[in-house]
Write an enzyme that holds these catalytic residues in place. Structure first.
Site, short mmCIF file in Angstrom:
data_model
loop_
_atom_site.label_atom_id
_atom_site.label_comp_id
_atom_site.label_asym_id
_atom_site.label_seq_id
_atom_site.Cartn_x
_atom_site.Cartn_y
_atom_site.Cartn_z
N THR A 216 27.60 26.52 25.37
CA THR A 216 26.73 27.71 25.46
C THR A 216 25.92 27.88 24.19
O THR A 216 26.41 27.62 23.09
CB THR A 216 27.60 28.96 25.65
OG1 THR A 216 28.45 28.78 26.76
CG2 THR A 216 26.74 30.20 25.87
N ARG B 131 31.33 28.12 39.92
CA ARG B 131 31.88 29.07 38.94
C ARG B 131 30.77 29.53 38.00
O ARG B 131 30.03 28.72 37.45
CB ARG B 131 33.01 28.40 38.15
CG ARG B 131 33.63 29.29 37.07
CD ARG B 131 33.02 29.07 35.74
NE ARG B 131 33.68 29.82 34.67
CZ ARG B 131 33.22 29.87 33.40
NH1 ARG B 131 32.13 29.22 33.09
NH2 ARG B 131 33.84 30.58 32.48
N VAL B 132 30.65 30.82 37.79
CA VAL B 132 29.65 31.38 36.88
C VAL B 132 30.39 32.20 35.84
O VAL B 132 31.23 33.04 36.17
CB VAL B 132 28.64 32.27 37.64
CG1 VAL B 132 27.65 32.92 36.68
CG2 VAL B 132 27.90 31.45 38.69
N GLY B 133 30.08 31.98 34.56
CA GLY B 133 30.74 32.72 33.48
C GLY B 133 29.91 33.92 33.08
O GLY B 133 29.11 34.46 33.84
N ASP B 134 30.06 34.33 31.81
CA ASP B 134 29.44 35.59 31.35
C ASP B 134 27.97 35.45 31.02
O ASP B 134 27.24 36.45 30.96
CB ASP B 134 30.19 36.09 30.12
CG ASP B 134 30.13 35.09 28.97
OD1 ASP B 134 30.47 33.91 29.20
OD2 ASP B 134 29.69 35.45 27.87
#
Lengths: 174, 134
Positions: free
Chosen positions: B1, B29-32
């Protein structure tokens, strides 16, 4: 008149000093410095904070050492799915994309969502269409590939098969 | 990131974050990162924030919005708010990682609770600084 400032990051996690050769450490510092220079040039020219942060993030996305754009990590299916977002503090306008592959700079796809739609987040084929219509450059999958990330995927999958994958996410978020 | 936060000469703030996610993550999957208020946030009245780390925890604790709330409602400084969220809220709940943040006076904060964070800053004085470890 406010005195401008800028910060960048290239990720956080299990970064062991012992594993970082002096050459690699210098390469990371160089990538961060180039991102700062890109953003600083915008701000020093009385440019906007939004232009500064997107210029800096594009440099980091183009640098294969960092987990974004070129050099992004792989899913367990062996493909790359990228996410990005921007937000403007003056207007609270925001743009975000998720699960995409194609735009050389996913952050510019997020900015296209903010500037060319009424939405905050877009996923799937329409997110790519909005980026393409906004003139965001695209690359084929090979452009984003790096051997280091592919090897990291293989070793993680092997650990998972062998039932020894650690639960420490800090090891995996690149 | 990767990410950036900036305060420009007009006192406007902005944040940008971009990621490949986690190695061997589940498809879809998706993170913040793309979740506004979790990994990316900006409003001139408080701060701009870009996060990196265990995304699921950053989302559940609305990390970036929590920093803004601590400034807006709790009267905390940027650095006090950012450090509390990273070193307590996230660290005590398996939320390894860190973040960068800036306020409308141009103050910067870069807390992280993991072993390292690739990070850099520059101000109008032109002093470029990059770091990896503490």
């Amino acid at each position: 008149m406010t005195r401008f400032s800028l910060a960048v990051h290239g990720g956080a996690g299990t970064i062991r000093r012992a594993n970082l050769t002096p050459q690699a450490e210098a390469a990371y510092h160089n990538g961060l410095k180039r991102a700062l220079q890109a953003g600083h040039a915008v701000l020093a020219d009385h440019g906007s904070a939004m232009d500064a942060v997107t210029a800096a993030v594009c440099v980091l996305e183009d640098e294969p050492l960092f987990n974004a754009g070129r050099g992004a990590v792989f899913t367990s299916d062996g493909v790359q799915e990228m996410d990005a977002a921007v937000m403007d503090g003056a207007t609270r306008m925001a743009g975000a994309v998720a699960g995409i592959l194609g735009p050389r700079n996913p952050v510019m796809a997020a900015r296209a969502v903010m500037e060319h739609t009424d939405h905050v987040m877009l996923i799937g084929p329409n997110a790519l269409k909005v980026a393409r219509d906004a003139g965001v450059p695209f690359e084929d999958a090979g452009y984003f590939f790096t051997q280091a990330r592919w090897d990291a995927l293989q070793s993680t999958l092997k650990m998972r098969r062998d039932g020894i994958e650690d639960s420490d996410p800090a090891r995996r978020h690149g | 990131t990767v990410g950036a936060v900036a305060c420009d000469m007009q006192g406007n703030l902005a944040a940008a974050t971009s990621t490949g996610g986690m190695t061997a993550k589940a498809p879809g999957r998706v993170g913040d990162t793309p979740v506004i208020g979790a990994g990316t946030y900006a409003d001139n009245a408080t701060c701009a924030v870009s996060g990196t780390g265990h995304g699921e925890v950053f989302i559940r604790f609305t990390a970036a919005a929590e920093i803004a709330a601590r400034m807006r409602h709790g009267g905390q400084s940027l650095d006090q708010a950012a450090k509390h969220v990273v070193m307590q809220d996230l660290a005590q709940n398996d939320g390894s990682g860190g973040l960068i943040a800036v306020d409308a006076q141009g103050n910067l904060s870069r807390p992280f609770n993991s072993e390292g964070m690739y990070r850099g800053t520059v101000t109008q004085d032109g002093d470029f600084q990059t770091d990896i470890f503490r």
